[in-house]
Write an enzyme that holds these catalytic residues in place. Structure first.
Site, PDB file in Angstrom:
ATOM      1  N   TYR A   1      48.860  43.112  65.639  1.00 30.22           N
ATOM      2  CA  TYR A   1      47.811  44.138  65.724  1.00 30.22           C
ATOM      3  C   TYR A   1      48.349  45.464  66.250  1.00 30.22           C
ATOM      4  CZ  TYR A   1      44.443  40.769  64.176  1.00 30.22           C
ATOM      5  OH  TYR A   1      43.771  39.869  63.383  1.00 30.22           O
TER       6      TYR A   1
ATOM      7  N   HIS B   1      33.656  43.164  61.972  1.00 26.88           N
ATOM      8  CA  HIS B   1      34.806  42.355  62.378  1.00 26.88           C
ATOM      9  C   HIS B   1      35.662  43.044  63.423  1.00 26.88           C
ATOM     10  CE1 HIS B   1      34.552  39.880  58.402  1.00 26.88           C
ATOM     11  NE2 HIS B   1      33.680  39.488  59.318  1.00 26.88           N
TER      12      HIS B   1
ATOM     13  N   CYS C   1      38.457  43.038  77.022  1.00 25.81           N
ATOM     14  CA  CYS C   1      39.022  42.451  78.238  1.00 25.81           C
ATOM     15  C   CYS C   1      38.542  41.007  78.408  1.00 25.81           C
ATOM     16  CB  CYS C   1      38.599  43.275  79.467  1.00 25.81           C
ATOM     17  SG  CYS C   1      39.281  42.601  81.008  1.00 25.81           S
TER      18      CYS C   1
ATOM     19  N   CYS D   1      43.141  46.727  82.265  1.00 21.97           N
ATOM     20  CA  CYS D   1      41.823  46.998  81.672  1.00 21.97           C
ATOM     21  C   CYS D   1      41.250  48.270  82.308  1.00 21.97           C
ATOM     22  CB  CYS D   1      40.876  45.823  81.933  1.00 21.97           C
ATOM     23  SG  CYS D   1      39.152  46.177  81.538  1.00 21.97           S
TER      24      CYS D   1
ATOM     25  N   GLY E   1      35.158  47.079  47.324  1.00 16.99           N
ATOM     26  CA  GLY E   1      36.513  46.717  47.734  1.00 16.99           C
ATOM     27  C   GLY E   1      36.623  45.473  48.577  1.00 16.99           C
ATOM     28  N   THR E   2      35.867  44.428  48.223  1.00 15.71           N
ATOM     29  CA  THR E   2      36.011  43.178  48.962  1.00 15.71           C
ATOM     30  C   THR E   2      36.074  42.003  47.996  1.00 15.71           C
ATOM     31  OG1 THR E   2      35.092  41.773  50.727  1.00 15.71           O
ATOM     32  CG2 THR E   2      33.508  42.966  49.352  1.00 15.71           C
ATOM     33  N   SER E   3      36.870  41.008  48.382  1.00 18.70           N
ATOM     34  CA  SER E   3      37.124  39.865  47.499  1.00 18.70           C
ATOM     35  C   SER E   3      36.008  38.832  47.574  1.00 18.70           C
ATOM     36  CB  SER E   3      38.446  39.187  47.907  1.00 18.70           C
ATOM     37  OG  SER E   3      38.337  38.695  49.237  1.00 18.70           O
TER      38      SER E   3
ATOM     39  N   ASN F   1      34.598  47.471  42.473  1.00 16.56           N
ATOM     40  CA  ASN F   1      35.796  46.745  42.876  1.00 16.56           C
ATOM     41  C   ASN F   1      36.885  46.892  41.819  1.00 16.56           C
ATOM     42  OD1 ASN F   1      36.516  45.053  45.236  1.00 16.56           O
ATOM     43  ND2 ASN F   1      37.068  43.550  43.661  1.00 16.56           N
TER      44      ASN F   1
ATOM     45  N   GLU G   1      38.737  44.695  40.577  1.00 13.14           N
ATOM     46  CA  GLU G   1      38.633  43.613  39.584  1.00 13.14           C
ATOM     47  C   GLU G   1      37.506  42.691  40.007  1.00 13.14           C
ATOM     48  OE1 GLU G   1      42.588  42.517  40.311  1.00 13.14           O
ATOM     49  OE2 GLU G   1      42.087  41.719  42.286  1.00 13.14           O
TER      50      GLU G   1
HETATM   51  C1  BV8 Z   1      31.843  32.868  61.403  1.00 16.12           C
HETATM   52  C2  BV8 Z   1      39.341  40.819  60.929  1.00 16.12           C
HETATM   53  C3  BV8 Z   1      30.063  31.687  62.462  1.00 16.12           C
HETATM   54  C4  BV8 Z   1      40.729  40.398  61.224  1.00 16.12           C
HETATM   55  C5  BV8 Z   1      38.584  39.127  59.372  1.00 16.12           C
HETATM   56  C6  BV8 Z   1      34.083  27.054  54.738  1.00 16.12           C
HETATM   57  C7  BV8 Z   1      33.155  27.618  53.879  1.00 16.12           C
HETATM   58  C8  BV8 Z   1      32.529  28.827  54.193  1.00 16.12           C
HETATM   59  C9  BV8 Z   1      32.825  29.486  55.391  1.00 16.12           C
HETATM   60  C10 BV8 Z   1      33.751  28.930  56.222  1.00 16.12           C
HETATM   61  C11 BV8 Z   1      34.380  27.726  55.924  1.00 16.12           C
HETATM   62  N1  BV8 Z   1      35.232  27.449  56.935  1.00 16.12           N
HETATM   63  C12 BV8 Z   1      35.151  28.421  57.871  1.00 16.12           C
HETATM   64  C13 BV8 Z   1      34.247  29.327  57.464  1.00 16.12           C
HETATM   65  C14 BV8 Z   1      33.840  30.549  58.176  1.00 16.12           C
HETATM   66  C15 BV8 Z   1      34.904  31.612  58.024  1.00 16.12           C
HETATM   67  C16 BV8 Z   1      35.235  31.860  56.564  1.00 16.12           C
HETATM   68  O1  BV8 Z   1      34.469  32.498  55.859  1.00 16.12           O
HETATM   69  N2  BV8 Z   1      36.400  31.353  56.129  1.00 16.12           N
HETATM   70  C17 BV8 Z   1      36.801  31.566  54.748  1.00 16.12           C
HETATM   71  C18 BV8 Z   1      38.317  31.792  54.704  1.00 16.12           C
HETATM   72  C19 BV8 Z   1      36.375  30.357  53.933  1.00 16.12           C
HETATM   73  N3  BV8 Z   1      34.322  32.810  58.609  1.00 16.12           N
HETATM   74  C20 BV8 Z   1      34.407  33.034  59.931  1.00 16.12           C
HETATM   75  O2  BV8 Z   1      35.023  32.323  60.703  1.00 16.12           O
HETATM   76  C21 BV8 Z   1      33.606  34.211  60.454  1.00 16.12           C
HETATM   77  N4  BV8 Z   1      32.805  33.776  61.571  1.00 16.12           N
HETATM   78  O3  BV8 Z   1      31.597  32.332  60.343  1.00 16.12           O
HETATM   79  O4  BV8 Z   1      31.164  32.603  62.590  1.00 16.12           O
HETATM   80  C22 BV8 Z   1      28.813  32.473  62.446  1.00 16.12           C
HETATM   81  C23 BV8 Z   1      28.473  33.266  61.332  1.00 16.12           C
HETATM   82  C24 BV8 Z   1      27.298  33.975  61.333  1.00 16.12           C
HETATM   83  C25 BV8 Z   1      26.449  33.915  62.424  1.00 16.12           C
HETATM   84  C26 BV8 Z   1      26.800  33.134  63.545  1.00 16.12           C
HETATM   85  C27 BV8 Z   1      27.986  32.393  63.545  1.00 16.12           C
HETATM   86  C28 BV8 Z   1      34.498  35.329  60.955  1.00 16.12           C
HETATM   87  C29 BV8 Z   1      35.407  35.816  59.862  1.00 16.12           C
HETATM   88  C30 BV8 Z   1      36.095  37.111  60.295  1.00 16.12           C
HETATM   89  C31 BV8 Z   1      37.599  37.004  60.109  1.00 16.12           C
HETATM   90  N5  BV8 Z   1      38.190  38.334  60.341  1.00 16.12           N
HETATM   91  N6  BV8 Z   1      39.041  40.368  59.588  1.00 16.12           N
HETATM   92  C32 BV8 Z   1      41.714  41.397  60.758  1.00 16.12           C
HETATM   93  O5  BV8 Z   1      41.349  42.362  60.044  1.00 16.12           O
HETATM   94  O6  BV8 Z   1      42.872  41.178  61.098  1.00 16.12           O
HETATM   95  S1  BV8 Z   1      38.495  38.593  57.787  1.00 16.12           S
HETATM   96  C33 BV8 Z   1      39.173  39.714  56.684  1.00 16.12           C
HETATM   97  O7  BV8 Z   1      39.228  39.086  55.390  1.00 16.12           O
HETATM   98  C34 BV8 Z   1      38.330  40.936  56.409  1.00 16.12           C
HETATM   99  O8  BV8 Z   1      37.713  41.434  57.556  1.00 16.12           O
HETATM  100  C35 BV8 Z   1      37.327  40.505  55.382  1.00 16.12           C
HETATM  101  O9  BV8 Z   1      36.156  40.033  55.989  1.00 16.12           O
HETATM  102  C36 BV8 Z   1      37.986  39.316  54.752  1.00 16.12           C
HETATM  103  C37 BV8 Z   1      38.172  39.528  53.271  1.00 16.12           C
HETATM  104  O10 BV8 Z   1      39.033  40.604  53.140  1.00 16.12           O
HETATM  105  P1  BV8 Z   1      38.660  41.808  52.140  1.00 16.12           P
HETATM  106  O11 BV8 Z   1      38.229  42.956  52.976  1.00 16.12           O
HETATM  107  O12 BV8 Z   1      37.726  41.360  51.066  1.00 16.12           O
HETATM  108  O13 BV8 Z   1      40.078  42.095  51.538  1.00 16.12           O
HETATM  109  P2  BV8 Z   1      40.839  41.220  50.438  1.00 16.12           P
HETATM  110  O14 BV8 Z   1      42.283  41.571  50.502  1.00 16.12           O
HETATM  111  O15 BV8 Z   1      40.426  39.779  50.531  1.00 16.12           O
HETATM  112  O16 BV8 Z   1      40.228  41.775  49.067  1.00 16.12           O
HETATM  113  C38 BV8 Z   1      40.426  43.136  48.742  1.00 16.12           C
HETATM  114  C39 BV8 Z   1      39.555  43.419  47.545  1.00 16.12           C
HETATM  115  O17 BV8 Z   1      39.668  44.818  47.225  1.00 16.12           O
HETATM  116  C40 BV8 Z   1      39.964  42.651  46.300  1.00 16.12           C
HETATM  117  O18 BV8 Z   1      38.802  42.157  45.653  1.00 16.12           O
HETATM  118  C41 BV8 Z   1      40.659  43.708  45.431  1.00 16.12           C
HETATM  119  O19 BV8 Z   1      40.426  43.485  44.053  1.00 16.12           O
HETATM  120  C42 BV8 Z   1      39.953  44.969  45.869  1.00 16.12           C
HETATM  121  N7  BV8 Z   1      40.761  46.188  45.749  1.00 16.12           N
HETATM  122  C43 BV8 Z   1      42.098  46.336  45.969  1.00 16.12           C
HETATM  123  N8  BV8 Z   1      42.436  47.631  45.767  1.00 16.12           N
HETATM  124  C44 BV8 Z   1      41.296  48.303  45.458  1.00 16.12           C
HETATM  125  C45 BV8 Z   1      40.229  47.393  45.444  1.00 16.12           C
HETATM  126  N9  BV8 Z   1      38.968  47.752  45.156  1.00 16.12           N
HETATM  127  C46 BV8 Z   1      38.743  49.056  44.884  1.00 16.12           C
HETATM  128  N10 BV8 Z   1      39.725  49.992  44.864  1.00 16.12           N
HETATM  129  C47 BV8 Z   1      41.004  49.653  45.152  1.00 16.12           C
HETATM  130  N11 BV8 Z   1      41.961  50.599  45.126  1.00 16.12           N
END
Ligand code: BV8
Length: 234
Positions: free
Chosen positions: A56, A109, A117, A136, A176-178, A202, A204
């Protein structure tokens, strides 16, 4: 698309790609530098604090070298001019929306430019490194600051505010999210259930594209300014 007053916009890493910040799941994805389990969970932080802090610290430092792109600037223009409700819910932890001038914005997020802290729970604006265990600003404890980032298994910020906005939205736009991570990936379904129109901008098709009434494919830097012009011409 009927009468639109209230807009909710969800953004992901794709909106920052043209600014030079790596996305998570692209060919040069961040995760490919690290396995997600190694850097994006509380367990990882407990297991190897130095690795997670440096992951980070590097990303925080990289922000100084990038600037908002045309997509961030267009959303800020819409935010400033739109007379109805508007909320940008970003999954991104970069500060490019703010630096473009957006104000009706929340980071579900967390943020790279904030430190949390573990001793007192205070969240402080932070621009330097955390790896060297600074004190802190709120409680002066040393070595208790972690990145103010929501990791897998942690609860996203301001979920009540987001759910309320989803319930009032006339238009839900995803940029811009997958659609790979929940609860964010489920927002389109909630918005539809409440009667909102849905639009995806997006590069794609994403995992959630089938839920959207309309999807446009292309770079955000081109799609978002064109869409904002359409909205402001209504
Ligand atoms: C929670 C911060 C409970 C960190 C991030 C099984 C099934 C379903 C869910 C779960 C499961 N097992 C576990 C879970 C829950 C889990 C989850 O969803 N896991 C997934 C992997 C299955 N989720 C959690 O744990 C969350 N918490 O559920 O708590 C709760 C919920 C609600 C209420 C009470 C309790 C917490 C998840 C947070 C994780 N932290 N980020 C950091 O940044 O380092 S996640 C991180 O990846 C992002 O923040 C974002 O959320 C996620 C996806 O990333 P994207 O932003 O979409 O980026 P990505 O690269 O994937 O895609 C980019 C896209 O842009 C693509 O589509 C591409 O085509 C496009 N693109 C590229 N270039 C361009 C473009 N588009 C336009 N123009 C361009 N030029």
């Amino acid at each position: 698309m009927g009468d639109i007053r209230n807009i909710l916009i969800l953004t992901g890493a794709g909106i920052s790609a043209e600014s030079g910040l790596a996305t998570f799941r692209g060919p040069d994805g961040l995760w490919e530098g690290h396995r997600v389990e190694d850097v994006c969970t509380p367990q990882a932080f407990r297991r190897d604090r130095a690795l997670v802090q440096s992951f980070y610290d590097q990303r925080r430092a990289a922000l100084a070298a990038v600037v908002p792109n045309f997509a961030h600037l267009a959303l800020a223009r819409l935010d400033a001019a739109w007379p109805g409700e508007l909320l940008i819910v970003t999954q991104n932890v970069d500060d490019l929306h703010e630096r473009a001038g957006a104000t009706r914005l929340l980071h579900m997020h967390g943020e790279l430019m904030s430190a949390l802290c573990l001793a007192c729970g205070a969240r402080s604006r932070w621009s330097g490194d955390l790896g060297d265990g600074p004190a802190c600003p709120a409680c002066a404890a040393a070595g208790t600051l972690r990145p103010d980032i929501v990791w897998f298994g942690e609860i996203p910020y301001q979920m009540e505010r987001i759910e309320a906005a989803l319930g009032r939205a006339d238009l839900f736009v995803s940029i811009g999210t997958s659609g790979a991570v929940y609860p964010a990936a489920g927002f389109v379904q909630q918005a539809r259930a409440c009667g909102a129109a849905t639009l995806e901008l997006n590069l794609e098709p994403s995992a959630g594209s089938a839920w959207f009434e309309e999807t446009r494919s292309g770079p955000a830097g081109a799609l978002v300014p064109a869409w904002v012009d359409e909205m402001l011409a209504r």
